[in-house]
Design a protein around this motif. Sequence first.
Motif, PDB file in Angstrom:
ATOM      1  N   MET A 277       0.796  -1.166  -0.006  1.00 22.48           N
ATOM      2  CA  MET A 277       0.140  -0.165  -0.098  1.00 22.48           C
ATOM      3  C   MET A 277       0.782   1.214  -0.061  1.00 22.48           C
ATOM      4  SD  MET A 277      -3.200   1.419  -0.045  1.00 22.48           S
ATOM      5  CE  MET A 277      -3.904   2.789   0.725  1.00 22.48           C
ATOM      6  N   THR A 278       0.635   2.215  -1.031  1.00 16.76           N
ATOM      7  CA  THR A 278       1.423   3.574  -0.909  1.00 16.76           C
ATOM      8  C   THR A 278       1.008   4.033   0.329  1.00 16.76           C
ATOM      9  OG1 THR A 278       0.948   3.425  -3.392  1.00 16.76           O
ATOM     10  CG2 THR A 278       1.385   5.324  -2.371  1.00 16.76           C
ATOM     11  N   ASP A 279       2.054   5.119   0.680  1.00 18.56           N
ATOM     12  CA  ASP A 279       1.711   6.101   1.780  1.00 18.56           C
ATOM     13  C   ASP A 279       1.009   7.113   1.538  1.00 18.56           C
ATOM     14  OD1 ASP A 279       1.742   7.588   4.091  1.00 18.56           O
ATOM     15  OD2 ASP A 279       4.000   7.533   4.424  1.00 18.56           O
ATOM     16  N   LEU A 280      -0.115   7.381   1.577  1.00 15.10           N
ATOM     17  CA  LEU A 280      -0.765   8.593   0.856  1.00 15.10           C
ATOM     18  C   LEU A 280      -0.249   9.737   1.626  1.00 15.10           C
ATOM     19  CD1 LEU A 280      -4.373   6.876   0.633  1.00 15.10           C
ATOM     20  CD2 LEU A 280      -2.306   6.720  -0.778  1.00 15.10           C
ATOM     21  N   THR A 281       0.247   9.838   2.766  1.00 15.51           N
ATOM     22  CA  THR A 281       0.850  10.975   3.404  1.00 15.51           C
ATOM     23  C   THR A 281       2.021  11.643   2.729  1.00 15.51           C
ATOM     24  OG1 THR A 281       1.868  10.127   5.065  1.00 15.51           O
ATOM     25  CG2 THR A 281      -0.472  10.432   5.519  1.00 15.51           C
TER      26      THR A 281
ATOM     27  N   LEU B 281       2.454  11.566  -0.475  1.00 13.53           N
ATOM     28  CA  LEU B 281       2.215  12.230  -1.925  1.00 13.53           C
ATOM     29  C   LEU B 281       1.900  13.484  -1.666  1.00 13.53           C
ATOM     30  CD1 LEU B 281      -0.194   8.894  -3.171  1.00 13.53           C
ATOM     31  CD2 LEU B 281       2.350   9.433  -3.374  1.00 13.53           C
ATOM     32  N   ARG B 282       1.773  14.119  -2.764  1.00 10.71           N
ATOM     33  CA  ARG B 282       1.281  15.494  -3.001  1.00 10.71           C
ATOM     34  C   ARG B 282      -0.075  15.377  -3.959  1.00 10.71           C
ATOM     35  NH1 ARG B 282       2.886  16.263   0.814  1.00 10.71           N
ATOM     36  NH2 ARG B 282       4.630  17.328   1.603  1.00 10.71           N
ATOM     37  N   TYR B 283      -0.745  16.370  -3.846  1.00  9.60           N
ATOM     38  CA  TYR B 283      -2.205  16.437  -4.637  1.00  9.60           C
ATOM     39  C   TYR B 283      -2.482  17.615  -5.357  1.00  9.60           C
ATOM     40  CZ  TYR B 283      -2.535  12.416  -1.695  1.00  9.60           C
ATOM     41  OH  TYR B 283      -2.403  11.107  -1.097  1.00  9.60           O
ATOM     42  N   THR B 284      -3.222  17.633  -6.156  1.00 13.51           N
ATOM     43  CA  THR B 284      -3.890  18.804  -6.963  1.00 13.51           C
ATOM     44  C   THR B 284      -5.357  18.973  -6.758  1.00 13.51           C
ATOM     45  OG1 THR B 284      -4.261  17.701  -9.091  1.00 13.51           O
ATOM     46  CG2 THR B 284      -1.995  18.619  -8.843  1.00 13.51           C
ATOM     47  N   GLU B 285      -5.807  20.082  -7.134  1.00 15.47           N
ATOM     48  CA  GLU B 285      -7.105  20.318  -7.013  1.00 15.47           C
ATOM     49  C   GLU B 285      -7.975  19.724  -7.988  1.00 15.47           C
ATOM     50  OE1 GLU B 285      -8.131  24.700  -6.536  1.00 15.47           O
ATOM     51  OE2 GLU B 285      -6.885  24.765  -4.683  1.00 15.47           O
ATOM     52  N   GLU B 286      -7.222  19.237  -8.948  1.00 16.08           N
ATOM     53  CA  GLU B 286      -7.725  18.477 -10.012  1.00 16.08           C
ATOM     54  C   GLU B 286      -7.866  17.008  -9.797  1.00 16.08           C
ATOM     55  OE1 GLU B 286      -5.342  21.071 -10.723  1.00 16.08           O
ATOM     56  OE2 GLU B 286      -6.796  22.469 -10.965  1.00 16.08           O
ATOM     57  N   HIS B 287      -7.412  16.382  -8.788  1.00 12.36           N
ATOM     58  CA  HIS B 287      -7.776  15.278  -8.085  1.00 12.36           C
ATOM     59  C   HIS B 287      -6.358  14.098  -8.613  1.00 12.36           C
ATOM     60  CE1 HIS B 287     -11.213  16.489  -6.172  1.00 12.36           C
ATOM     61  NE2 HIS B 287     -11.397  16.822  -7.359  1.00 12.36           N
ATOM     62  N   GLU B 288      -5.308  14.760  -8.782  1.00 14.05           N
ATOM     63  CA  GLU B 288      -4.294  13.878  -9.374  1.00 14.05           C
ATOM     64  C   GLU B 288      -3.172  13.939  -7.861  1.00 14.05           C
ATOM     65  OE1 GLU B 288      -4.088  15.724 -13.817  1.00 14.05           O
ATOM     66  OE2 GLU B 288      -3.056  16.624 -12.286  1.00 14.05           O
ATOM     67  N   TRP B 289      -2.490  12.761  -8.169  1.00 16.67           N
ATOM     68  CA  TRP B 289      -1.606  12.442  -6.904  1.00 16.67           C
ATOM     69  C   TRP B 289      -0.198  12.451  -7.376  1.00 16.67           C
ATOM     70  CZ3 TRP B 289       1.678   8.286  -7.778  1.00 16.67           C
ATOM     71  CH2 TRP B 289       0.920   7.241  -8.457  1.00 16.67           C
ATOM     72  N   ILE B 290       0.903  13.037  -6.735  1.00 11.56           N
ATOM     73  CA  ILE B 290       2.187  13.126  -7.385  1.00 11.56           C
ATOM     74  C   ILE B 290       3.216  12.352  -6.254  1.00 11.56           C
ATOM     75  CG2 ILE B 290       4.217  14.737  -7.950  1.00 11.56           C
ATOM     76  CD1 ILE B 290       0.533  15.855  -7.943  1.00 11.56           C
ATOM     77  N   ALA B 291       3.861  11.360  -6.744  1.00 12.86           N
ATOM     78  CA  ALA B 291       4.807  10.645  -5.604  1.00 12.86           C
ATOM     79  C   ALA B 291       6.180  11.275  -6.346  1.00 12.86           C
ATOM     80  CB  ALA B 291       4.543   9.190  -6.036  1.00 12.86           C
ATOM     81  N   ALA B 292       7.254  11.784  -5.699  1.00 12.91           N
ATOM     82  CA  ALA B 292       8.639  12.041  -6.103  1.00 12.91           C
ATOM     83  C   ALA B 292       9.411  11.022  -5.805  1.00 12.91           C
ATOM     84  CB  ALA B 292       8.922  13.552  -5.230  1.00 12.91           C
ATOM     85  N   ASP B 293      10.409  10.901  -6.583  1.00 12.70           N
ATOM     86  CA  ASP B 293      11.557  10.026  -6.422  1.00 12.70           C
ATOM     87  C   ASP B 293      12.899  10.870  -6.990  1.00 12.70           C
ATOM     88  OD1 ASP B 293      13.521   7.886  -6.165  1.00 12.70           O
ATOM     89  OD2 ASP B 293      12.528   6.628  -7.439  1.00 12.70           O
ATOM     90  N   GLY B 294      13.468  11.481  -6.291  1.00 10.62           N
ATOM     91  CA  GLY B 294      14.422  12.530  -6.832  1.00 10.62           C
ATOM     92  C   GLY B 294      14.020  13.250  -7.974  1.00 10.62           C
TER      93      GLY B 294
ATOM     94  N   ALA C 121      -9.118   0.099 -10.227  1.00 11.76           N
ATOM     95  CA  ALA C 121      -8.663  -0.978  -9.395  1.00 11.76           C
ATOM     96  C   ALA C 121      -7.403  -0.795  -8.521  1.00 11.76           C
ATOM     97  CB  ALA C 121      -8.161  -2.257 -10.147  1.00 11.76           C
ATOM     98  N   GLU C 122      -6.426   0.174  -9.210  1.00 10.72           N
ATOM     99  CA  GLU C 122      -5.150   0.404  -8.287  1.00 10.72           C
ATOM    100  C   GLU C 122      -4.875   1.879  -8.631  1.00 10.72           C
ATOM    101  OE1 GLU C 122      -2.294  -2.415  -9.510  1.00 10.72           O
ATOM    102  OE2 GLU C 122      -3.720  -3.909  -9.641  1.00 10.72           O
TER     103      GLU C 122
END
Length: 125
Positions: A1-5, A7-20, A92-93
């Motif tokens: 399970m991804t740690d949702l805390t 992540l960053r989010y937009t008002e357009e309901h997108e999530w962003i995960a940073a890796d470098g 689904a994911e």
Amino acid sequence: MTDLTALRYTEEHEWIAADGDTITIGITDYAAEKLGDVVFVELPAVGTELTAGSVVGEIESTKSVGELYAPVAGTVVEINDAVVDDPSLVNAEPFAGGWLIKVSVAAGALDGLLDRDAYVALTEG
């Protein structure tokens, strides 16, 4: 399970995960639920230069057609071919196999995006 805390989010309901300097972008479970069954996903080509806020793709469901927005400026370095082949992965994911694109960005590109608490407040308001 991804740690949702994490992540960053937009008002357009997108999530962003940073890796470098590479970020992964997807749509949230909230957006996936509101869309209904996703039946088509159109993503930008690898190498596409994105401008923050620009439309970069499309997500079509049994209920509606929605646009995918670039949350930040950068260059597309990978697309999720699995989602193009099987759009139901978005439902689904949404935080795992249903990711959409990976983008190379400059340092500080995520500044100003929502954290999990702010995103939850947005969706409950």
